[in-house]
Design an enzyme around this catalytic site. Structure first.
Site, short mmCIF file in Angstrom:
data_model
loop_
_atom_site.label_atom_id
_atom_site.label_comp_id
_atom_site.label_asym_id
_atom_site.label_seq_id
_atom_site.Cartn_x
_atom_site.Cartn_y
_atom_site.Cartn_z
NE ARG A 127 -0.74 0.17 4.95
CZ ARG A 127 -1.41 -0.01 6.09
NH1 ARG A 127 -2.68 -0.35 6.08
NH2 ARG A 127 -0.82 0.13 7.25
CD GLU A 166 -1.39 4.70 10.65
OE1 GLU A 166 -0.61 4.02 9.96
OE2 GLU A 166 -1.66 4.42 11.83
CD GLU A 323 -5.59 2.49 12.35
OE1 GLU A 323 -4.57 1.83 12.63
OE2 GLU A 323 -5.80 2.96 11.23
#
Ligand code: GAL
Length: 698
Positions: A127, A166, A323
């Site tokens: 990713r 993020e 998170e």
């Protein structure tokens, strides 16, 4: 046309600073329904309700499912997911999926691939394979964000936008040609002309003078140390380049879905590459991700630091823990599982420190992919597991604690945290490789935590007058404005504690002239004639039985009094710890690395100057945090990290059990208690959060 636009804007609902319509504290996690057959979804929703979940983040990594080919969109599945959640009364934090560009994008636009400092082009298959300055990335992310904004901006389930994921992880800078061009533009904006760049970067050194903008490159791998001012500016640029990516998506969403708050999840203590002070005012709600450093003893202290830093970024306002993990993660060398009670203590510590919502990565444990060994709210073993039972219990806890929502934390001490100084400090060719920022911040914070003092983090230029004590773990890069601010604070009566190698350079990594520590010389009342770093493993003895390591200095007092001297080592006989009292306040200087009880011994003396009274009767290892509501109600959260039962002073109602408590609050081993009491007296105001600080007595 323009007038219409203006009217449209003036009629838009104001942006909410919290989750519209969400009653109580938020509870939930990242939900990845795209990884599961559709017949699993109703079970997900049913179990979410059973656990008390009221908010889930959806779609974070679903770009390839939403736009399987450029310009071809498939929203049916997401429509159905949002519908199911909404029917069940579960609100949605809807993501833009731009943290994971799909294969078609990377294949079609190879120039969008990020390039490392060493020139390695990074590929797809994981990713975050994108360059923040890629025009194609900008176009494609704007397109998918517009689609989502249009389609779901009015959806009743959507209460928050989760832009990207993020920023900065795992890459915070790209060194490709697109980045080089964007860096040059950024420099033009900052310096206007090339001669100013040459001056700022000190390019008369090593024949680095630039005659044309095109000659400037990112600080790519080079035969020797690259110009530090150039590196520092590149780090600033890289943080800003990502911020531009965020703003671009946020502005689309604000235009298409006004009134819904927008956030992006920070990693406050886990991302050196982003200057979150510059980001914080750009989000409507500050949100943060935190993962324990699993193998570290007492890792809940770093957790507390992360929570305090996040709250400080939010200016004291409620924030969202976007998170954390119910148990083990999958990406550390040894992924230790959380043991009984640990997840609850972790979660409620975030709550105690200002989080009004607790979310996890992730709702359901994945069967495949790189994160299949990561814990979840619903583990592979399903509802028969301890983790599941703990998740349900935490949901019930949050119901019992709902009144804490909106209350503010109170702080006794401010700790200076500055990303840019951190970057500059840790560039190469410093007097010692052991000069680092993060471990110093943790070391100082740990002492304050053990003393049950509330901490706000501040920028060095912030208003400090509300804090009796300000701690500067290291401020290598000290601007003149920062030095003046710290000096004003002390002149007016504040107590400041500064550790070594602070005040050395300005914003361009240029030495403040006239002897170290140039920016703080007058304030500290001393000069440092020589830096005297120690050998690896070497320690030095100080008066009073203290010992330091890694660093010492040859100090000449110029007004400061020597409180502790070096007994041996290269600075033997010279000052190690000094105290100076210019104006109405006091400044302490610590010229070596002190840890644990040694650092504590010095801090305790600074507490006395600051007039800080410590709480009596609270064992070390018990975390004690206060939140105070607008109506004066005080919530005292006590978290027992010890393996024995304790009591702490307290009177009121314990909210998790509903039991009254008179004088002594019992907190069994590993447990948490939350005491509510009304404050009857008016107390002084302290800290940026604006909470009311009462005396440290029950
Ligand atoms: C976070 C990330 C999540 C997930 C998690 C695992 O940093 O945002 O998507 O990867 O780590 O711990």
């Amino acid at each position: 046309m323009q007038l219409d636009k203006l009217c449209e804007r003036s009629q838009s609902p104001p942006v909410s600073r919290w989750l519209p319509g969400l009653a109580g504290l938020a509870y939930g996690g990242d939900y990845n329904p795209e990884q599961w057959p559709e017949d699993v979804w109703p079970e997900d929703v049913r179990l979410m309700r059973a656990a008390g979940v009221n908010l889930v983040s959806v779609g974070i990594f679903s770009w390839a499912m939403l736009e399987p080919a450029e310009g071809r969109y498939e929203f049916g599945w997401l429509d159905r997911v949002l519908g199911l959640l909404h029917e069940a009364g579960i609100a949605v934090d809807l993501a833009t999926p731009t943290a994971a560009p799909p294969p078609w994008f990377t294949y079609r636009y190879p120039d969008s691939r990020p390039v490392t400092r060493e020139g390695v082009v990074l590929g797809p298959g994981a990713r975050a394979a994108f360059c923040p300055s890629s025009p194609e990335y900008a176009r494609a992310t704007t397109a998918i964000t517009e689609q989502l904004g249009r389609r779901y901006g009015g959806h009743p389930a959507v209460v928050l936008w989760h832009v990207h994921n993020e920023y900065g992880a795992p890459l915070s800078a790209c060194y490709c040609e697109n980045s080089a061009a964007a860096f040059r533009d950024w420099l033009r904006g900052r310096y206007r002309d090339l001669s100013t760049v040459n001056r700022a970067w000190g390019t008369s050194f090593w024949s680095q003078r630039y005659g044309d903008w095109a000659e400037i490159e990112p600080p790519r791998a080079a035969p020797s140390a690259v110009n530090p001012a150039q590196q520092l500016d590149f780090l600033r640029f890289a943080s800003d380049a990502l911020l531009d990516c965020y703003r671009r998506e946020r502005d689309v969403l604000r235009r298409l879905a006004p009134g819904i708050p927008v956030t992006t999840n920070f990693m406050a203590t886990n991302c050196k590459g982003i200057d979150y002070w510059r980001w914080a005012s750009e989000v409507d709600i500050v949100s943060n991700d935190h993962y324990l450093r699993a193998e570290q003893p007492d890792n809940h202290i770093e957790l507390a630091m992360s929570a305090d830093l996040t709250r400080s970024l939010a200016g004291g306002a409620p924030w969202l823990l976007m998170e954390h993990s119910t148990s083990a993660v999958n990406w550390q060398p040894r992924n230790l599982a959380k043991r009984a009670g640990e997840m609850r203590r972790n979660s409620l510590a975030h709550l105690a420190r200002g989080a009004d919502g607790l979310l996890f990565f992730q709702w359901r444990a994945a069967l495949f992919g790189a994160e299949k060994f990561h814990s979840a709210m619903l583990p592979h073993g399903g509802t028969g597991t301890r983790v599941w039972r703990d998740v349900v219990r935490l949901g019930a806890d949050l119901g019992a604690l709902r009144d804490l929502r909106g209350s503010r934390c109170v702080a006794d001490v401010a700790v200076v945290w500055d990303w840019q100084s951190w970057w500059a400090l840790e560039l190469e060719w410093r007097p010692s490789v052991e000069l680092t920022f993060f471990d110093r911040a943790v070391a100082h914070y740990e002492r304050l935590w053990r003393d049950h003092l509330g901490v706000d983090f501040v920028r060095p230029e912030d208003e400090l007058s509300g804090y009796p004590l300000v701690v500067v773990p290291n401020l290598y890069l000290t601007t003149t404005a920062a030095a003046e601010n710290l000096s004003r604070y002390v002149q007016r009566g504040g107590t400041l504690l500064v550790s070594y190698f602070s005040g050395i350079v300005d914003g361009n990594d240029t030495i403040h002239p006239g002897g170290h520590p140039g920016a703080l010389r007058d304030l500290l009342g001393l000069t440092v004639e020589e830096f005297l770093p120690l050998r690896a493993g070497q320690t030095v003895s100080l008066d009073g039985g203290l010992s330091g390591d890694i660093w010492t200095e040859e100090i000449v007092p110029r007004g400061a009094e020597t409180v502790l001297s070096y007994l041996d080592g290269p600075a033997a006989g010279g000052p190690a710890v000094t105290r100076h009292a210019p104006g109405a306040g006091v400044v302490w200087y610590v010229s070596t690395r002190l840890n644990g009880p040694d650092l504590d011994a010095v801090l305790k003396r600074a507490y006395v100057d600051a007039g800080l009274a410590l709480r009596a009767g609270v064992p070390e290892g018990v975390e004690l945090v206060r939140r105070v509501g607008a109506d004066g109600t005080e919530y005292l959260v006590a978290i027992n990290h010890l393996d024995r039962d304790v009591t702490v002073p307290g009177t009121g109602t314990e909210l998790l059990t509903g039991k009254p408590c008179a004088g002594e609050l019992a907190v069994p081993a590993g447990e948490v208690a939350v005491l509510r009491r009304s404050l009857s007296r008016d107390h002084g105001v302290c800290g940026r959060g604006g909470g009311r600080v009462g005396p440290h007595t029950p």
